[in-house]
Design an enzyme around this catalytic site. Structure first.
Site, PDB file in Angstrom:
ATOM      1  N   CYS B  96     -27.541 -24.455  -1.782  1.00 48.74           N
ATOM      2  CA  CYS B  96     -26.253 -24.891  -2.345  1.00 48.74           C
ATOM      3  C   CYS B  96     -26.396 -26.294  -2.936  1.00 48.74           C
ATOM      4  O   CYS B  96     -27.067 -26.484  -3.931  1.00 48.74           O
ATOM      5  CB  CYS B  96     -25.168 -24.824  -1.272  1.00 48.74           C
ATOM      6  SG  CYS B  96     -23.497 -24.914  -1.947  1.00 48.74           S
ATOM      7  N   HIS B 224     -25.688 -19.298   1.361  1.00 46.98           N
ATOM      8  CA  HIS B 224     -26.052 -20.033   2.575  1.00 46.98           C
ATOM      9  C   HIS B 224     -26.706 -19.131   3.629  1.00 46.98           C
ATOM     10  O   HIS B 224     -25.999 -18.521   4.429  1.00 46.98           O
ATOM     11  CB  HIS B 224     -24.798 -20.663   3.191  1.00 46.98           C
ATOM     12  CG  HIS B 224     -24.263 -21.827   2.431  1.00 46.98           C
ATOM     13  ND1 HIS B 224     -24.647 -23.119   2.692  1.00 46.98           N
ATOM     14  CD2 HIS B 224     -23.375 -21.889   1.417  1.00 46.98           C
ATOM     15  CE1 HIS B 224     -23.994 -23.935   1.873  1.00 46.98           C
ATOM     16  NE2 HIS B 224     -23.219 -23.223   1.077  1.00 46.98           N
ATOM     17  N   GLU B 226     -28.239 -20.078   6.299  1.00 49.03           N
ATOM     18  CA  GLU B 226     -27.994 -20.625   7.646  1.00 49.03           C
ATOM     19  C   GLU B 226     -26.607 -20.234   8.161  1.00 49.03           C
ATOM     20  O   GLU B 226     -26.365 -20.281   9.368  1.00 49.03           O
ATOM     21  CB  GLU B 226     -28.154 -22.147   7.634  1.00 49.03           C
ATOM     22  CG  GLU B 226     -26.947 -22.941   7.135  1.00 49.03           C
ATOM     23  CD  GLU B 226     -26.719 -22.863   5.632  1.00 49.03           C
ATOM     24  OE1 GLU B 226     -27.545 -22.263   4.924  1.00 49.03           O
ATOM     25  OE2 GLU B 226     -25.680 -23.386   5.164  1.00 49.03           O
TER      26      GLU B 226
END
Lengths: 999, 272
Positions: B96, B224, B226
């Protein structure tokens, strides 16, 4: 000599911002523009060489792939070009980061007074746009005159060589700071001073203040410091400390409550102590998970053995009402400092919002400062940037429309944080200042921002309210400070921490000095944004992103080097003492010397007359309605009501998943577009434990009785938590009251006594419900004076008061997140149950409002009957018997069956003849009554028996089944033709009609 | 098994560091969160790390272009050190805001081994707003990308306002020739999104969600990974769990795609 760099997207690249302006221009004013291109303007007021300019142009400000830029005006085509920049002194966040970047790249430091300013130039193509329309565009869409200035150029008036010229909004005060002594010879003179200086001192306080300064021994001691009459700093300090915002004089007031129907009367002394403090302390004694309440910036509750979570809620109404974006971003960023300033500091883990505004499509004669549509857009964007740029997930929110909020909008912001139970062996929730501790100001610098913000929010909004207290929050600066302070906390460097909000240093130091019982402040040490502030301004300025800390001298070096590492400014501005005095000096001269205990010494309690009349006596009655024929159309139109329809466009703008803790999102269901009953996060990533959070807001019921408004709001919050699987025994609450002025005035507030009675009834209801459901109030705030004076068609003004409003936020724990339940049915053929009795309770309902009625039969809460059912349901959810669960809230059964069907994208066959009713009623009443204590639950066939066994003894019934994917919602009453049959697609179309096109 | 040391940058408004560290732990690595200034002042050097993470967030508030100032600061102070780190065959991932920083540094796309040239950009979403949603993604099987190795179709959340991938057509075709377009937005059924909003959430050309350098060791993506480290992160997890229960599926949920991406990186380091 200054330099001006203009930057724009390369030709042919889509200008999303310009497109957004075109859309809004069409939606707001019905004006269509052919094209809008935006130009970023960077004005560099610094002596830089040509080489340096080129270096920062190509290195920082201009992207070679997407942008073109020049130090001369860019030659873009336009019929009109509008330049918009900040007024002097308004926080220019991008300007500050530009300085950081320039100093870094060039390896230089700008000289004092040098700065970089950002602004924008819009190039508008619209041949027929008139100069009046261009002016509307500038003043009512592109800029807000409170914080911004603009220039409008037509094609012919534009000089392509000069462009906008050099616009430098530099603050130049040319004022040498001075302390003034204020003569207090008579009450009248002090009142006059209070008025002229905008101190908003309460007339009843004035004699006490004068008494103090006339006390011979006080005068003798003051003489030693060269002081006689009170200084302006001292009066400002007292004004801040005594303001309703800081001192909650209304809630601590004396209420003479009379029931005019029965003639009974009762005196309620201090609503806070009797209705909030007392029940919360009683519950704290029974519930060991309640860690810290009623004193700190936020309340603390146990998350697990090693962690506490903290929670608080605020409002930021007045500033948002004047500058929606600035007010809202300052509000959310501000509330995020509360958990950070709780105990020795908590890490932020989530936020939520509640917006109450006028009708988005308002087209009446009243002229609010900002049209509700523009106001709402602004607050949405403010909370968006404040939350997203802080890296804190915004996992829940509500938006409610009612004309009463055109006088003043409501912006609720709630924040949760988490902290380790112990900080190097000591309880994390404790903090105190001790004599010898250093007073540290950390974060942003001080300017004239927000001066008298506190006192302004303690007044009714009118043209005369000082706009100076409108600010623009800076989440970037605060995020740096947040990361720094948590590292300092974990290194054991922090003795005490609190935030600078309302009242600035005056409040944060004044309050923190109470535990050491004194402080000595050297005001000249406070870092300023620009010179020329008077001492009193430095003292009460509400410049944002600042915390006040106490640290031990031996920790100073470690603290400061950590501060430098995080690029955060921290300054020692004095030390805590045990002198009993607030002692402020400026360059060695004393400008304030005042006893800290003065505030606790007999200021008079505020008093209110509260006269209650029952709704019947007030002339409310049930409308005379006969059952409708076209239920299908009716349901679809109800789904299109602004307060019931989809608001996905707001939710999607908020990052609700940062921190990776998302378990139940704000939007759930097959198509991920239906609002969840509550949100769930997993704040400790290594743990399977979750925090469940929700909010409820039912101000329409206050039209009938604020007691019912309050009981129903709290019951709704409880049901929202239970629906997703929360533990009923660990529910904490946050009460946010927003009330119109309750001080009776025969001319200005003729119904003040009724509003006061409504407040008393609401607080009593709050107490009842908290004790009944076992909800300690972990935190809460009140914001009074939610009234406004709006100009009408003929220049006359109308006082518009908000509905008496309580936003209730509730949180709890779920020990195993894998037991969470969402509201969407999961499979065809599942049983659809309704839990809880439906009564003839449509008073204040969306259904009555749809026809312009208020009605009388407002829903009632029977907690002793509800609780056993809630417990049985919780058990069923815990035992994984339940496939989906959803509470029935505003709009009633019909609306919420539709929401459930849409969420599962499954049809449902419903037979109302099975619906548990308390008394026989019409089908429209059954479908749209808003009776409390009800749920819709779906259960698989194989769990049917177990579930029914589990619910034995409760009022519940299976009223149908889920049917085909993308099927119809069919509602019938026994045999014969269905009342309605409508496809999920049609339901969704109607439900998304009002706002579905917005992004 | 030898430690794989991961450096996750923090500070100046970056904000996904905690969950990124947690996700790398789940992937078997040893992550450390390091403030940007500790790299700049030399108190921490890259030598002892094998994976460098430019994480999500709002570095410098996204002012003057997302990731621009972060890139300028690192380029100015530790540009050489970064290039050495890459030369040593280590891995870099930008997520990002970190992806935005990598393209502004020139570490991506890294055509002809030139790791200073800015030739692609991530600009404002066509929808004109920040947007949080889950997207369907398709990994390119023939990409050299270390991180997406062996992966096909999966879902991750996007949360950004400036994720629209832009570059000159010439550059785009070179990225395609080199199979550097490792990740694309697609329709839920895996077929091409062709720019269809919201499946392609930002208007990226060719539905580009992530690219790697020609070696496949530098990877930038807008979604994302994570944020999908636990099965309950997925928007449909309660539906999936209930369906599994009814079908008698009791097996614990397998490792998430988000963790797979990081595991690929960890395994690459271990096996080199």
């Amino acid at each position: 000599m200054p330099h001006r760099l203009e930057i724009t997207l390369k030709p042919g690249l889509f200008d999303a911002e310009g497109q957004g302006i075109r859309n809004k221009t069409l939606n707001y004013f019905g004006i269509s523009l052919d094209a809008v291109r935006t130009i970023q303007v960077i004005t560099i007021d610094a002596a830089l060489t040509p080489d340096q300019l080129i270096k920062i142009q190509t290195g920082i400000f201009s992207n070679p792939v997407t942008q073109v830029s020049a130090f001369t005006p860019l030659a873009l085509d336009f019929d009109w070009t509008i330049w918009v920049g900040f007024r002097p002194g308004v926080k220019d966040n991008a300007g500050s980061t530009a300085v950081e970047a320039v100093e870094d790249v060039l390896g230089i430091r700008l000289n004092p007074g040098e700065a970089i300013y950002t602004s924008k130039r819009y190039c508008i193509q619209a041949r027929d746009l008139t100069d009046i329309q261009a002016d509307t565009l500038a003043g009512e869409l592109l800029a807000n005159d409170i914080i911004q200035q603009w220039r409008i150029y037509s094609k012919s008036s534009w000089n392509p060589a000069v462009g906008i010229g050099m616009m430098i909004p530099k603050v130049q005060l040319n004022h040498s700071p001075a302390v003034a002594a204020i003569p207090v010879d008579s009450d009248r003179n002090l009142e006059a001073v209070s008025l002229s200086r905008n101190l908003a001192l309460n007339p009843n306080d004035i004699p006490i203040i004068r008494q103090y300064f006339f006390n011979p021994s006080v005068r003798r001691d003051r003489a030693k410091w060269g002081l006689t009459d009170p200084t302006d700093i001292e009066l400002e300090y007292l004004s801040q400390a005594r303001s309703d915002h800081c001192n909650h004089n209304t809630f601590r007031g004396l209420f003479r409550y009379r029931n005019l129907d029965t003639g009974d009367s009762v005196t309620v002394n201090n609503l806070f102590k009797t209705c909030i403090e007392a029940p919360t302390l009683a519950l704290k004694a029974q519930k060991p998970w309640v860690i810290s309440v009623l004193w700190d910036n936020a309340g603390a509750a146990r998350f697990d053995d090693d962690h506490y979570y903290v929670i608080t809620g605020e409002t930021h109404n007045s500033p948002s009402n004047m500058e929606a974006y600035g007010g809202a971003i300052t509000g959310i960023v501000g509330v995020y400092r509360d958990p950070l300033g709780t105990g020795k500091g908590a890490r932020l883990i989530m936020g939520s919002y509640g917006f109450c505004v006028g009708p988005r499509d308002y087209s009446g004669n009243l002229k609010p400062r900002l049209h509700p549509r523009r106001l709402l857009d602004g607050i949405i964007e403010g909370v968006r940037d404040g939350g997203n740029k802080s890296g804190i997930p915004t996992t829940f929110g509500q938006t409610l429309f009612h004309p009463g909020y055109m006088g003043k909008c409501l912006v609720f912001v709630t924040a949760l944080g988490i902290m380790p139970a112990k900080i190097d062996g000591h309880p994390a929730e404790d903090k105190k200042t001790s004599a010898g501790d250093l007073v540290i100001m950390c974060g942003g610098r001080v300017g004239k921002d927000g001066i008298h913000g506190v006192t302004a929010s303690s007044e009714v909004f009118s043209q005369h309210t000082p706009a100076g207290h409108v600010q623009i929050g800076d989440p970037y600066t605060q995020k740096k400070m947040h990361d720094f302070l948590l590292e300092a906390r974990d290194s054991g460097l922090i003795q005490f921490i609190t935030d600078n909000g309302g009242g600035g240093l005056s409040s944060s130091i004044g309050e923190s000095a109470l535990s050491s019982n004194g402080c000595a402040i050297q005001l000249e040490k406070v870092p300023l944004k620009y010179e020329g502030l008077d001492q009193w301004e430095i003292w009460i300025s509400e410049s944002q992103e600042r915390m006040t800390l106490a640290i031990k001298p031996k920790h100073l070096d470690a603290f400061m080097s950590l501060s430098r590492k995080h690029a955060v400014e921290s300054t020692v501005i004095g030390e805590y003492t045990d002198s009993g005095k607030l002692h402020i000096t400026y360059e060695g001269t004393t400008c304030a010397w005042i006893d800290l205990d003065l505030l606790s010494s007999g200021f008079p309690q505020w008093e209110f007359d509260a006269d209650w009349q029952s709704p019947e006596t007030r002339g409310l009655f049930e409308p005379v309605l006969k059952a409708p024929g076209d239920y299908r159309r009716l349901l679809l139109d109800m789904l299109s009501r602004p307060n019931l329809c989809s608001k996905e466009w707001i939710t999607r703008q908020y990052d609700h998943e940062v921190q990776g803790s998302s378990v139940v999102k704000p939007l759930v269901g097959k198509d991920r577009d239906v609002a969840s009953d509550a949100s769930v996060i997993r704040p400790v990533l290594a743990s399977e434990r979750g925090i469940v959070f929700t909010q409820a807001l039912l101000p329409l019921y206050s039209q009938i009785d604020a007691h019912a408004m309050t009981t129903c709001t709290i019951d709704e919050a409880v049901r929202r938590l239970i629906s997703v699987g929360a533990d009923m025994d660990q529910i904490g609450g946050v009460d946010n009251f927003c009330w119109p002025s309750i001080q009776y005035h025969p001319v200005n507030n003729p119904d003040g006594r009724l509003k006061a009675a409504q407040l008393v009834r609401s607080c009593l209801a709050l107490k009842e419900m908290c004790l009944a459901y076992g909800i300690p109030l972990l935190s809460g705030k009140d914001s009074m004076y939610v009234d406004g004076h709006l100009a009408g068609k003929y220049g006359e003004t109308h006082k518009v008061s908000a509905l008496e409003t309580l936003q209730f936020s509730a949180s709890s724990i779920i020990s195993d997140i894998t037991r969470c339940v969402t509201l969407d049915p999961k499979a065809t053929g599942d049983r659809v149950y309704v839990l809880g009795l439906t009564r003839n309770e449509l008073g204040g309902s969306e259904y009555y409002d749809h026809f312009g009625y208020v009605g009388l039969n407002v829903p009632q809460v029977f907690s002793n009957r509800f609780i056993p059912m809630y417990r049985a349901l919780s058990k069923a959810i815990e035992s994984r018997m339940v496939a989906s669960c959803h509470g029935i809230y505003s709009g009633g059964l019909g609306i919420h069956l539709a929401l459930v069907a849409m969420a599962g994208n499954l049809g449902m066959a419903i037979d109302l003849s099975h619906l548990p009713l308390e008394e026989p009623m019409r089908d429209d009443q059954a479908l749209f009554s808003e009776s409390a204590g009800r749920f819709i639950v779906t259960v698989s066939a194989d769990n049917e028996q177990a579930f029914e066994a589990q619910m034995t003894g409760q009022s519940f019934a299976c009223i149908g089944k889920t049917t085909d994917e993308a099927g119809d919602l069919e509602i019938r009453k026994g045999s014969g033709n269905p009342l309605l049959s409508v496809s999920i697609t049609e339901l969704k179309t109607a439900w998304k009609k009002p706002f579905g096109a917005l992004i | 098994m030898s430690n794989v040391n991961v450096l996750i940058q923090t500070g100046y408004g970056l904000n996904c560091d905690l969950e990124t560290a947690h996700a790398f732990e789940l992937a078997g690595a040893s992550p450390t969160r390091i403030h940007i200034n500790s790299l700049v002042d030399g108190s921490v050097r890259l030598e002892s790390y094998q994976i460098l993470v430019f994480g999500g967030g709002f570095s410098w508030g996204d002012d003057h272009g997302a990731g621009v100032i972060h890139a300028v600061r690192l380029g100015t102070h530790i540009g050489e050190q970064l290039l050495e780190f890459i030369d040593k065959g280590n891995l870099v991932i930008g997520i990002c805001n970190g992806f935005q920083t990598l393209v502004n540094l020139g570490l991506l796309p890294g055509l002809d081994g030139d790791y200073r040239q800015r030739s692609v950009a991530l600009t404002f979403n066509d929808c004109g707003n920040f947007r949080d949603q889950w997207v369907s993604l398709k990994a390119a099987p023939d990409s050299p990308c270390v991180f997406t190795k062996g992966m096909d179709g999966f879902e991750l959340p996007v949360r950004h306002g400036e994720g629209k991938f832009h570059a000159d057509p010439a550059i785009i075709s070179r990225l395609e020739e080199n199979h550097q377009i490792a990740l694309r937005y697609c329709l839920p059924d895996g077929t091409e999104a062709n720019g269809w909003f919201p499946h392609n959430p930002n208007g990226s050309v060719r539905d580009i969600a992530g690219i790697c350098d020609p070696t496949g060791r530098i990877f930038g993506l807008m979604p994302h990974p994570e944020a999908y480290h636990h099965f309950t992160n997925h928007p449909d997890w309660t539906r999936i769990q209930e369906t599994n229960r009814r079908n008698g599926v009791t097996a614990a949920p397998s490792v998430t795609p988000g963790i797979r991406i990081l595991e690929n990186a960890v395994n690459f380091i271990r096996s080199r």
